[in-house]
Design a protein around this motif. Structure first.
Motif, mmCIF file in Angstrom:
data_model
loop_
_atom_site.group_PDB
_atom_site.id
_atom_site.type_symbol
_atom_site.label_atom_id
_atom_site.label_comp_id
_atom_site.label_asym_id
_atom_site.label_seq_id
_atom_site.Cartn_x
_atom_site.Cartn_y
_atom_site.Cartn_z
ATOM 1 N N GLU A 117 5.008 -13.363 -3.738
ATOM 2 C CA GLU A 117 4.911 -12.211 -4.652
ATOM 3 C C GLU A 117 4.196 -11.037 -3.984
ATOM 4 O OE1 GLU A 117 2.162 -12.028 -8.157
ATOM 5 O OE2 GLU A 117 2.459 -10.071 -7.226
ATOM 6 N N LYS A 118 3.111 -11.328 -3.243
ATOM 7 C CA LYS A 118 2.373 -10.246 -2.562
ATOM 8 C C LYS A 118 3.214 -9.641 -1.460
ATOM 9 C CE LYS A 118 -2.260 -11.804 -3.648
ATOM 10 N NZ LYS A 118 -3.124 -12.934 -3.302
ATOM 11 N N LEU A 119 3.927 -10.487 -0.721
ATOM 12 C CA LEU A 119 4.779 -9.965 0.354
ATOM 13 C C LEU A 119 5.853 -9.040 -0.223
ATOM 14 C CD1 LEU A 119 5.118 -13.164 2.584
ATOM 15 C CD2 LEU A 119 3.823 -11.082 3.109
ATOM 16 N N GLN A 120 6.397 -9.418 -1.375
ATOM 17 C CA GLN A 120 7.418 -8.572 -2.032
ATOM 18 C C GLN A 120 6.820 -7.218 -2.412
ATOM 19 O OE1 GLN A 120 10.533 -9.127 -2.196
ATOM 20 N NE2 GLN A 120 11.000 -11.302 -2.464
ATOM 21 N N ARG A 121 5.584 -7.245 -2.891
ATOM 22 C CA ARG A 121 4.928 -5.991 -3.301
ATOM 23 C C ARG A 121 4.685 -5.101 -2.087
ATOM 24 N NH1 ARG A 121 -0.130 -7.942 -6.565
ATOM 25 N NH2 ARG A 121 -0.568 -5.731 -6.762
ATOM 26 N N TYR A 122 4.229 -5.677 -0.971
ATOM 27 C CA TYR A 122 4.026 -4.881 0.249
ATOM 28 C C TYR A 122 5.360 -4.283 0.701
ATOM 29 C CZ TYR A 122 -0.761 -6.624 0.883
ATOM 30 O OH TYR A 122 -2.098 -6.914 0.726
ATOM 31 N N LYS A 123 6.407 -5.123 0.635
ATOM 32 C CA LYS A 123 7.720 -4.679 1.111
ATOM 33 C C LYS A 123 8.250 -3.525 0.248
ATOM 34 C CE LYS A 123 12.293 -6.371 2.459
ATOM 35 N NZ LYS A 123 13.250 -7.488 2.400
ATOM 36 N N SER A 124 7.956 -3.580 -1.038
ATOM 37 C CA SER A 124 8.469 -2.558 -1.952
ATOM 38 C C SER A 124 7.723 -1.234 -1.799
ATOM 39 C CB SER A 124 8.359 -3.049 -3.398
ATOM 40 O OG SER A 124 7.008 -2.981 -3.816
ATOM 41 N N GLY A 125 6.673 -1.227 -0.971
ATOM 42 C CA GLY A 125 5.942 0.012 -0.736
ATOM 43 C C GLY A 125 4.767 0.207 -1.671
ATOM 44 N N GLU A 126 4.485 -0.797 -2.481
ATOM 45 C CA GLU A 126 3.361 -0.699 -3.425
ATOM 46 C C GLU A 126 2.036 -0.706 -2.671
ATOM 47 O OE1 GLU A 126 1.469 -3.475 -6.923
ATOM 48 O OE2 GLU A 126 3.629 -3.580 -6.595
ATOM 49 N N GLN A 127 1.081 0.074 -3.160
ATOM 50 C CA GLN A 127 -0.279 0.053 -2.604
ATOM 51 C C GLN A 127 -0.989 -1.145 -3.226
ATOM 52 O OE1 GLN A 127 -1.482 2.527 -0.374
ATOM 53 N NE2 GLN A 127 -3.356 1.338 -0.103
ATOM 54 N N VAL A 128 -1.240 -2.201 -2.430
ATOM 55 C CA VAL A 128 -1.823 -3.425 -2.979
ATOM 56 C C VAL A 128 -3.342 -3.416 -2.829
ATOM 57 C CG1 VAL A 128 -1.832 -5.947 -2.866
ATOM 58 C CG2 VAL A 128 0.297 -4.683 -2.468
ATOM 59 N N GLY A 129 -3.808 -3.191 -1.621
ATOM 60 C CA GLY A 129 -5.248 -3.131 -1.371
ATOM 61 C C GLY A 129 -5.536 -1.932 -0.476
ATOM 62 N N PRO A 130 -6.810 -1.761 -0.072
ATOM 63 C CA PRO A 130 -7.179 -0.587 0.736
ATOM 64 C C PRO A 130 -6.498 -0.561 2.110
ATOM 65 C CG PRO A 130 -9.031 -2.132 0.581
ATOM 66 C CD PRO A 130 -7.988 -2.607 -0.387
ATOM 67 N N MET A 131 -6.079 -1.698 2.619
ATOM 68 C CA MET A 131 -5.485 -1.736 3.962
ATOM 69 C C MET A 131 -3.983 -2.051 3.909
ATOM 70 S SD MET A 131 -8.423 -3.376 6.409
ATOM 71 C CE MET A 131 -8.654 -4.930 5.564
ATOM 72 N N THR A 132 -3.356 -1.671 2.839
ATOM 73 C CA THR A 132 -1.924 -1.926 2.677
ATOM 74 C C THR A 132 -1.111 -1.315 3.817
ATOM 75 O OG1 THR A 132 -2.094 -2.096 0.277
ATOM 76 C CG2 THR A 132 0.074 -1.555 1.148
ATOM 77 N N GLY A 133 -1.570 -0.176 4.328
ATOM 78 C CA GLY A 133 -0.868 0.505 5.420
ATOM 79 C C GLY A 133 -0.693 -0.383 6.647
ATOM 80 N N MET A 134 -1.597 -1.340 6.810
ATOM 81 C CA MET A 134 -1.522 -2.240 7.964
ATOM 82 C C MET A 134 -0.540 -3.381 7.690
ATOM 83 S SD MET A 134 -4.833 -3.975 9.797
ATOM 84 C CE MET A 134 -5.848 -2.501 9.891
ATOM 85 N N MET A 135 -0.481 -3.830 6.451
ATOM 86 C CA MET A 135 0.306 -5.003 6.088
ATOM 87 C C MET A 135 1.749 -4.644 5.711
ATOM 88 S SD MET A 135 0.482 -8.211 5.811
ATOM 89 C CE MET A 135 2.019 -8.975 5.295
ATOM 90 N N ALA A 136 1.964 -3.493 5.110
ATOM 91 C CA ALA A 136 3.293 -3.134 4.606
ATOM 92 C C ALA A 136 4.387 -3.190 5.675
ATOM 93 C CB ALA A 136 3.245 -1.764 3.945
ATOM 94 N N PRO A 137 4.118 -2.672 6.878
ATOM 95 C CA PRO A 137 5.189 -2.729 7.898
ATOM 96 C C PRO A 137 5.563 -4.163 8.268
ATOM 97 C CG PRO A 137 3.421 -1.241 8.588
ATOM 98 C CD PRO A 137 2.934 -1.976 7.382
ATOM 99 N N MET A 138 4.582 -5.077 8.178
ATOM 100 C CA MET A 138 4.842 -6.479 8.489
ATOM 101 C C MET A 138 5.771 -7.090 7.438
ATOM 102 S SD MET A 138 3.158 -6.769 11.218
ATOM 103 C CE MET A 138 3.780 -8.443 11.392
ATOM 104 N N ALA A 139 5.512 -6.795 6.176
ATOM 105 C CA ALA A 139 6.320 -7.343 5.086
ATOM 106 C C ALA A 139 7.704 -6.704 5.052
ATOM 107 C CB ALA A 139 5.607 -7.125 3.753
ATOM 108 N N ALA A 140 7.787 -5.453 5.495
ATOM 109 C CA ALA A 140 9.061 -4.722 5.439
ATOM 110 C C ALA A 140 10.153 -5.421 6.240
ATOM 111 C CB ALA A 140 8.862 -3.298 5.950
ATOM 112 N N GLY A 141 9.735 -6.121 7.313
ATOM 113 C CA GLY A 141 10.715 -6.778 8.164
ATOM 114 C C GLY A 141 11.087 -8.182 7.707
#
Ligand code: HEC
Length: 157
Positions: A117-141
């Protein structure tokens, strides 16, 4: 003739029955008198079997857990064609080889569904936590299959 013989044998046996009943009554009376015996007897048989299963169980449960986690990972790979272990190789640097956390949060011990569920949220571009910018590109792939496989792998760490 054989039938007659066995019948007479039967009647001889039934004639003995009252005697047997008297004997068992006498034994019951004897047992009533010696009451401490049945109390003392179970002590020895109970003491032996108890420690053995108690010592074995936790180890067997741990082994069972590891085997089940491995089986889940293998089944996930078979179902999705994705190895969670291979996907997680790209995550180790930030989340630790055992999912213990580092740059990213601890993943070990999290539920499979929660990780997906968290990976889906990162992938969708949602701001999850303060360091989402670091994790989002990982989930996007990650594909849905990648997420499921890596979540099951992490859950088994
Ligand atoms: C460059 C470092 C980095 C890499 C590589 C990385 N992550 Fe993350 N991860 C983070 C950070 C930082 C966060 C916290 C983001 C935030 O604040 O929202 C995070 C958060 C997460 C979360 C949410 C955890 C929680 O408890 O909220 C999950 C799940 C996750 N990552 C899984 C993965 C997976 C799976 C991979 C590999 C495909 C991966 N990460 C690769 C840094 C990384």
């Amino acid at each position: 003739m054989a039938g007659v013989l066995s019948l007479s044998a039967c009647s001889e046996q039934s004639a003995d029955e009252p005697k047997a009943a008297e004997t068992s009554q006498a034994m019951n009376n004897a047992m009533d008198v010696k009451q401490p015996e049945p109390v003392a007897a179970p002590k020895a048989p109970l003491a032996d079997p108890m420690p053995a299963p108690a010592a074995k169980a936790p180890v067997e449960q741990e082994v069972q857990k590891v085997v089940e986690a491995k089986a889940e990972a293998v089944m996930a790979e078979a179902a999705t064609g994705v190895s969670g272990e291979k996907v997680y190789a790209t995550c180790v640097g930030c989340h630790g080889a055992a999912g213990e956390g580092g740059v990213g949060p601890k993943l070990a011990g999290q539920e499979i569904a929660a990780i997906v569920e968290k990976l889906q949220r990162y992938k969708s571009g949602e701001q999850v936590g303060p360091m989402t910018g670091m994790m989002a590109p990982m989930a996007a792939g990650l594909s849905d299959g990648d997420m499921q496989a890596v979540a099951e792998y992490v859950n088994g760490l």
